[in-house]
Design an enzyme around this catalytic site. Sequence first.
Site, PDB file in Angstrom:
ATOM      1  N   CYS A   1       1.038  -1.234   0.090  1.00  0.00           N
ATOM      2  CA  CYS A   1       0.082   0.052   0.171  1.00  0.00           C
ATOM      3  C   CYS A   1       1.071   1.242  -0.211  1.00  0.00           C
ATOM      4  O   CYS A   1       2.136   1.094  -0.382  1.00  0.00           O
ATOM      5  CB  CYS A   1      -0.901   0.077   1.050  1.00  0.00           C
ATOM      6  SG  CYS A   1      -0.245   0.200   2.678  1.00  0.00           S
ATOM      7  N   ARG A   2       0.399   2.490   0.271  1.00  0.00           N
ATOM      8  CA  ARG A   2       1.219   3.486   0.320  1.00  0.00           C
ATOM      9  C   ARG A   2       2.178   3.504   1.527  1.00  0.00           C
ATOM     10  O   ARG A   2       3.347   3.996   1.206  1.00  0.00           O
ATOM     11  CB  ARG A   2       0.109   4.830   0.640  1.00  0.00           C
ATOM     12  CG  ARG A   2       0.756   6.008   0.283  1.00  0.00           C
ATOM     13  CD  ARG A   2      -0.072   7.483   0.634  1.00  0.00           C
ATOM     14  NE  ARG A   2      -0.348   7.499   2.117  1.00  0.00           N
ATOM     15  CZ  ARG A   2       0.323   8.297   2.878  1.00  0.00           C
ATOM     16  NH1 ARG A   2       1.265   8.721   2.582  1.00  0.00           N
ATOM     17  NH2 ARG A   2      -0.038   8.104   4.233  1.00  0.00           N
TER      18      ARG A   2
END
Length: 101
Positions: free
Chosen positions: A66-67
């Site tokens: 993810c980020r």
Amino acid sequence: MDHIEKITTDELQAKLEAGEKLELIDVREDEEVAAGMIPGAKHIRMGTIPDNLDYFNKDKEYIFICRSGNRSGHVCQYLHEQGYKVRNMVGGMMEWQGETE
């Protein structure tokens, strides 16, 4: 969440450069992946993971991205509880220095 396996961005990059075949799953939102994903990653948004369980095979290991590593950590926790082999990319795309597509 301590029992979830982790992989650093550098470790992942080294494995990809060595030609290892890995199952990478990017759980970010559409607008986030539009800015670039790790080549070969499959995009399955975090919110749709429960609807996509038929995609996953309990004999394979999946690396979640993810980020920052937070959302992918939650996905790893959920899938681990379902009996899947998972690994979380710590630091997420914020720390990823490799190629994107």
